[in-house]
Design an enzyme around this catalytic site. Structure first.
Site, PDB file in Angstrom:
ATOM      1  N   CYS A 119       0.857  -1.177   0.000  1.00 33.99           N
ATOM      2  CA  CYS A 119       0.000   0.000   0.000  1.00 33.99           C
ATOM      3  C   CYS A 119       0.896   1.230   0.000  1.00 33.99           C
ATOM      4  O   CYS A 119       2.099   1.135   0.214  1.00 33.99           O
ATOM      5  CB  CYS A 119      -0.943   0.009   1.196  1.00 33.99           C
ATOM      6  SG  CYS A 119      -2.334   1.151   0.914  1.00 33.99           S
ATOM      7  N   CYS A 121      -0.202   4.347   1.532  1.00 30.68           N
ATOM      8  CA  CYS A 121      -0.644   5.390   2.466  1.00 30.68           C
ATOM      9  C   CYS A 121       0.441   5.828   3.456  1.00 30.68           C
ATOM     10  O   CYS A 121       0.570   7.004   3.751  1.00 30.68           O
ATOM     11  CB  CYS A 121      -1.928   4.986   3.176  1.00 30.68           C
ATOM     12  SG  CYS A 121      -1.863   3.392   4.003  1.00 30.68           S
ATOM     13  N   CYS A 129      -4.083   6.131  -0.203  1.00 30.08           N
ATOM     14  CA  CYS A 129      -3.540   4.872  -0.710  1.00 30.08           C
ATOM     15  C   CYS A 129      -3.229   4.911  -2.202  1.00 30.08           C
ATOM     16  O   CYS A 129      -2.980   3.875  -2.824  1.00 30.08           O
ATOM     17  CB  CYS A 129      -4.504   3.729  -0.402  1.00 30.08           C
ATOM     18  SG  CYS A 129      -4.859   3.569   1.369  1.00 30.08           S
ATOM     19  N   LYS A 194     -12.224  -5.071   1.655  1.00 26.60           N
ATOM     20  CA  LYS A 194     -11.689  -4.232   2.727  1.00 26.60           C
ATOM     21  C   LYS A 194     -12.623  -3.045   2.908  1.00 26.60           C
ATOM     22  O   LYS A 194     -12.852  -2.273   1.976  1.00 26.60           O
ATOM     23  CB  LYS A 194     -10.282  -3.760   2.376  1.00 26.60           C
ATOM     24  CG  LYS A 194      -9.719  -2.809   3.426  1.00 26.60           C
ATOM     25  CD  LYS A 194      -8.278  -2.458   3.150  1.00 26.60           C
ATOM     26  CE  LYS A 194      -7.773  -1.450   4.161  1.00 26.60           C
ATOM     27  NZ  LYS A 194      -6.372  -1.101   3.940  1.00 26.60           N
ATOM     28  N   ARG A 204      -3.543   3.232  12.392  1.00 21.82           N
ATOM     29  CA  ARG A 204      -3.125   4.460  11.704  1.00 21.82           C
ATOM     30  C   ARG A 204      -2.138   5.254  12.553  1.00 21.82           C
ATOM     31  O   ARG A 204      -1.275   5.945  12.018  1.00 21.82           O
ATOM     32  CB  ARG A 204      -4.341   5.278  11.294  1.00 21.82           C
ATOM     33  CG  ARG A 204      -5.072   4.572  10.152  1.00 21.82           C
ATOM     34  CD  ARG A 204      -6.246   5.346   9.642  1.00 21.82           C
ATOM     35  NE  ARG A 204      -6.984   4.524   8.674  1.00 21.82           N
ATOM     36  CZ  ARG A 204      -8.181   4.824   8.192  1.00 21.82           C
ATOM     37  NH1 ARG A 204      -8.772   5.949   8.570  1.00 21.82           N
ATOM     38  NH2 ARG A 204      -8.770   4.033   7.337  1.00 21.82           N
ATOM     39  N   ARG A 216     -11.221   7.478   3.530  1.00 22.75           N
ATOM     40  CA  ARG A 216     -10.938   6.466   2.508  1.00 22.75           C
ATOM     41  C   ARG A 216     -12.212   5.882   1.884  1.00 22.75           C
ATOM     42  O   ARG A 216     -12.183   4.825   1.267  1.00 22.75           O
ATOM     43  CB  ARG A 216     -10.129   5.319   3.129  1.00 22.75           C
ATOM     44  CG  ARG A 216      -8.813   5.724   3.766  1.00 22.75           C
ATOM     45  CD  ARG A 216      -7.818   4.586   3.715  1.00 22.75           C
ATOM     46  NE  ARG A 216      -6.759   4.677   4.700  1.00 22.75           N
ATOM     47  CZ  ARG A 216      -5.755   5.538   4.667  1.00 22.75           C
ATOM     48  NH1 ARG A 216      -5.700   6.435   3.704  1.00 22.75           N
ATOM     49  NH2 ARG A 216      -4.820   5.504   5.604  1.00 22.75           N
ATOM     50  N   GLU A 232     -16.284  -7.948  -5.419  1.00 21.53           N
ATOM     51  CA  GLU A 232     -14.853  -7.649  -5.233  1.00 21.53           C
ATOM     52  C   GLU A 232     -14.043  -8.949  -5.231  1.00 21.53           C
ATOM     53  O   GLU A 232     -12.979  -9.048  -5.841  1.00 21.53           O
ATOM     54  CB  GLU A 232     -14.621  -6.919  -3.901  1.00 21.53           C
ATOM     55  CG  GLU A 232     -15.001  -5.446  -3.908  1.00 21.53           C
ATOM     56  CD  GLU A 232     -13.963  -4.581  -4.622  1.00 21.53           C
ATOM     57  OE1 GLU A 232     -12.977  -5.119  -5.157  1.00 21.53           O
ATOM     58  OE2 GLU A 232     -14.151  -3.352  -4.654  1.00 21.53           O
ATOM     59  N   LYS A 247     -11.665  -7.910   5.637  1.00 22.04           N
ATOM     60  CA  LYS A 247     -11.114  -7.049   6.678  1.00 22.04           C
ATOM     61  C   LYS A 247     -12.029  -5.863   6.926  1.00 22.04           C
ATOM     62  O   LYS A 247     -12.477  -5.256   5.955  1.00 22.04           O
ATOM     63  CB  LYS A 247      -9.750  -6.558   6.200  1.00 22.04           C
ATOM     64  CG  LYS A 247      -9.084  -5.575   7.117  1.00 22.04           C
ATOM     65  CD  LYS A 247      -7.863  -5.033   6.458  1.00 22.04           C
ATOM     66  CE  LYS A 247      -7.346  -3.900   7.319  1.00 22.04           C
ATOM     67  NZ  LYS A 247      -6.348  -3.118   6.677  1.00 22.04           N
ATOM     68  N   SER A 273      -6.574  -3.808  14.245  1.00 20.71           N
ATOM     69  CA  SER A 273      -6.027  -3.143  15.433  1.00 20.71           C
ATOM     70  C   SER A 273      -7.093  -2.720  16.446  1.00 20.71           C
ATOM     71  O   SER A 273      -6.924  -2.894  17.650  1.00 20.71           O
ATOM     72  CB  SER A 273      -5.202  -1.926  14.994  1.00 20.71           C
ATOM     73  OG  SER A 273      -5.994  -1.028  14.230  1.00 20.71           O
ATOM     74  N   TYR A 312      -3.078  -9.581  15.977  1.00 22.55           N
ATOM     75  CA  TYR A 312      -2.073  -9.095  16.924  1.00 22.55           C
ATOM     76  C   TYR A 312      -2.002  -9.998  18.149  1.00 22.55           C
ATOM     77  O   TYR A 312      -1.129  -9.829  18.992  1.00 22.55           O
ATOM     78  CB  TYR A 312      -2.402  -7.637  17.306  1.00 22.55           C
ATOM     79  CG  TYR A 312      -2.438  -6.744  16.081  1.00 22.55           C
ATOM     80  CD1 TYR A 312      -1.263  -6.258  15.518  1.00 22.55           C
ATOM     81  CD2 TYR A 312      -3.638  -6.447  15.432  1.00 22.55           C
ATOM     82  CE1 TYR A 312      -1.291  -5.483  14.363  1.00 22.55           C
ATOM     83  CE2 TYR A 312      -3.681  -5.668  14.286  1.00 22.55           C
ATOM     84  CZ  TYR A 312      -2.504  -5.189  13.756  1.00 22.55           C
ATOM     85  OH  TYR A 312      -2.527  -4.433  12.607  1.00 22.55           O
TER      86      TYR A 312
HETATM   87  C1  PBG Z   1      -3.118   0.210   4.757  1.00 27.56           C
HETATM   88  C2  PBG Z   1      -3.664  -0.653   5.817  1.00 27.56           C
HETATM   89  C3  PBG Z   1      -4.505  -0.345   6.897  1.00 27.56           C
HETATM   90  C4  PBG Z   1      -4.611  -1.506   7.675  1.00 27.56           C
HETATM   91  C5  PBG Z   1      -3.887  -2.502   7.018  1.00 27.56           C
HETATM   92  N1  PBG Z   1      -3.324  -1.970   5.865  1.00 27.56           N
HETATM   93  C6  PBG Z   1      -5.119   0.938   7.303  1.00 27.56           C
HETATM   94  C7  PBG Z   1      -6.080   1.622   6.453  1.00 27.56           C
HETATM   95  O1  PBG Z   1      -6.557   1.119   5.433  1.00 27.56           O
HETATM   96  O2  PBG Z   1      -6.382   2.764   6.803  1.00 27.56           O
HETATM   97  C8  PBG Z   1      -5.350  -1.658   8.967  1.00 27.56           C
HETATM   98  C9  PBG Z   1      -4.863  -2.747   9.875  1.00 27.56           C
HETATM   99  C10 PBG Z   1      -5.348  -2.683  11.274  1.00 27.56           C
HETATM  100  O3  PBG Z   1      -6.160  -1.839  11.660  1.00 27.56           O
HETATM  101  O4  PBG Z   1      -4.904  -3.535  12.057  1.00 27.56           O
HETATM  102  N2  PBG Z   1      -3.978   0.628   3.782  1.00 27.56           N
END
Ligand code: PBG
Length: 328
Positions: A119, A121, A129, A194, A204, A216, A232, A247, A273, A312
């Site tokens: 990615c 970002c 992104c 996603k 983030r 986003r 998708e 996700k 997260s 995690y």
């Molecule tokens: C990057 C990305 C993100 C996450 C994984 N890859 C953040 C986003 O899309 O803003 C999130 C992972 C997490 O929250 O554990 N694009």
């Protein structure tokens, strides 16, 4: 039916429960996300993600040795670059943090599956992104950069690249670029469904990747949609994805189940997260039993249909499995 049928018969002892258990977790189901920073000797805890660190490449070696020793399925790498710009140069630099990290891990623990997040970002000054022009994130122009990132990760030795940007057509672009560079054995784990989610909050902070303007929602999915997720997924399989990801996981278990019922592809789910941080915070206050809640969540994600769980909790979950911890 009752009284001849008594479903409680098979719940009477732990041995009976174990015998009829439909879903079990194993260390190889888990993928642990790791955050790599430039420099050396750097290890600092991410405040909203207890037990997780920004690690420099030299310290990553010790970490992955531990991860591999636990039998964990793999690691998913995120890089925090020294500098950001408008074309994400550090994301595809040959000596970028992720590229260096992949080489270091392959030296230390060659058997560990290395997945890299593809990615832009965290590498873009604006935190989006893709390439931005006049306040819009451009789709087709971004594909070229994503392909460069994927090729650079593949050249460094990544087993799987994981595009998380949600641009249309990126799996096809990345597959072609990998193949053109004789990286035919590098697989694609696509973040196919996603969602634009508030559950990414702690990440983030960890990846220093919040968008500097807007959000986003023009590229990540609307959380209300499931049929769109199937489109998708269909597109990504057709474009050459080897593994499909959903996700976040918890608020999207129905999406995982719908995908699992329709396609015979390996499915990954990302226990993100915010999902992790909620459990940690409530456990810290003594409001929930962390181990029991975490294992129940991981079991639920697997029961929904995920083969691979990016979490995690990976290290702790393996320790809990080994200590014979019951899920609840
Ligand atoms: C990057 C990305 C993100 C996450 C994984 N890859 C953040 C986003 O899309 O803003 C999130 C992972 C997490 O929250 O554990 N694009």
């Amino acid at each position: 039916m009752f009284p001849r049928t008594r479903l409680r018969r098979l719940r009477r002892t732990e041995s009976l429960r174990r015998l009829v258990r439909e879903t079990t977790l194993a260390p190889q189901d888990f993928v642990l996300p790791l955050f790599v920073v430039p420099g050396s000797g750097a290890k600092s805890e991410i405040s909203s993600m207890p037990g997780h660190y920004h690690l420099s490449v030299d310290l990553l070696a010790a970490e992955v040795r531990e991860v591999a020793a636990r039998g964990i399925g793999g690691v998913l790498l995120f890089g925090i670059p020294a500098t950001k710009d408008e074309v994400a140069s550090e994301a595809y630099a040959e000596d970028g943090v992720v590229q260096d990290a992949v080489r270091a891990i392959k030296e230390t623990a060659p058997e560990l599956v290395v997945v890299t997040d593809v990615c832009l970002c965290a590498y873009m000054s604006h935190g989006h992104c893709g390439i931005v022009a006049e306040g819009e994130v451009l789709n087709d122009a971004t594909l070229e950069l994503l392909s460069k990132v994927a090729v650079s990760h593949g050249k460094a030795g990544a087993d799987l690249v994981a595009p998380s940007d949600m641009m249309d057509g990126r799996v096809r672009a990345i597959r072609s670029a990998l193949d053109d560079n004789e990286l035919t054995t590098v697989g694609i784990m696509s973040y196919a469904a996603k969602y634009a989610s508030a559950f990414y909050g702690p990440f983030r902070d960890a990846a220093d990747s919040p968008p500097q303007f807007g959000d986003r929602r023009s590229y990540q999915m609307d959380s209300a949609n499931v049929r769109e997720a199937l489109r998708e997924v269909e597109a990504d399989i057709e474009e050459g994805a080897d593994i499909i990801m959903v996700k976040p996981a918890l608020a999207y278990l129905d999406v995982i189940a719908a995908v699992a019922q329709r396609w015979p592809v390996p499915i990954a789910a990302y226990n993100v997260s915010g999902e992790f941080a909620m459990v940690k915070a409530a456990a810290e206050r003594g409001w929930i039993d962390e181990q029991a809640v975490a294992m129940e969540i991981l079991t639920g994600i697997k029961r929904a249909g995920a083969d691979i769980i990016i979490t995690y909790f990976a290290k702790e979950a393996v320790d809990w499995l080994e200590s014979g911890g019951e899920s609840c």
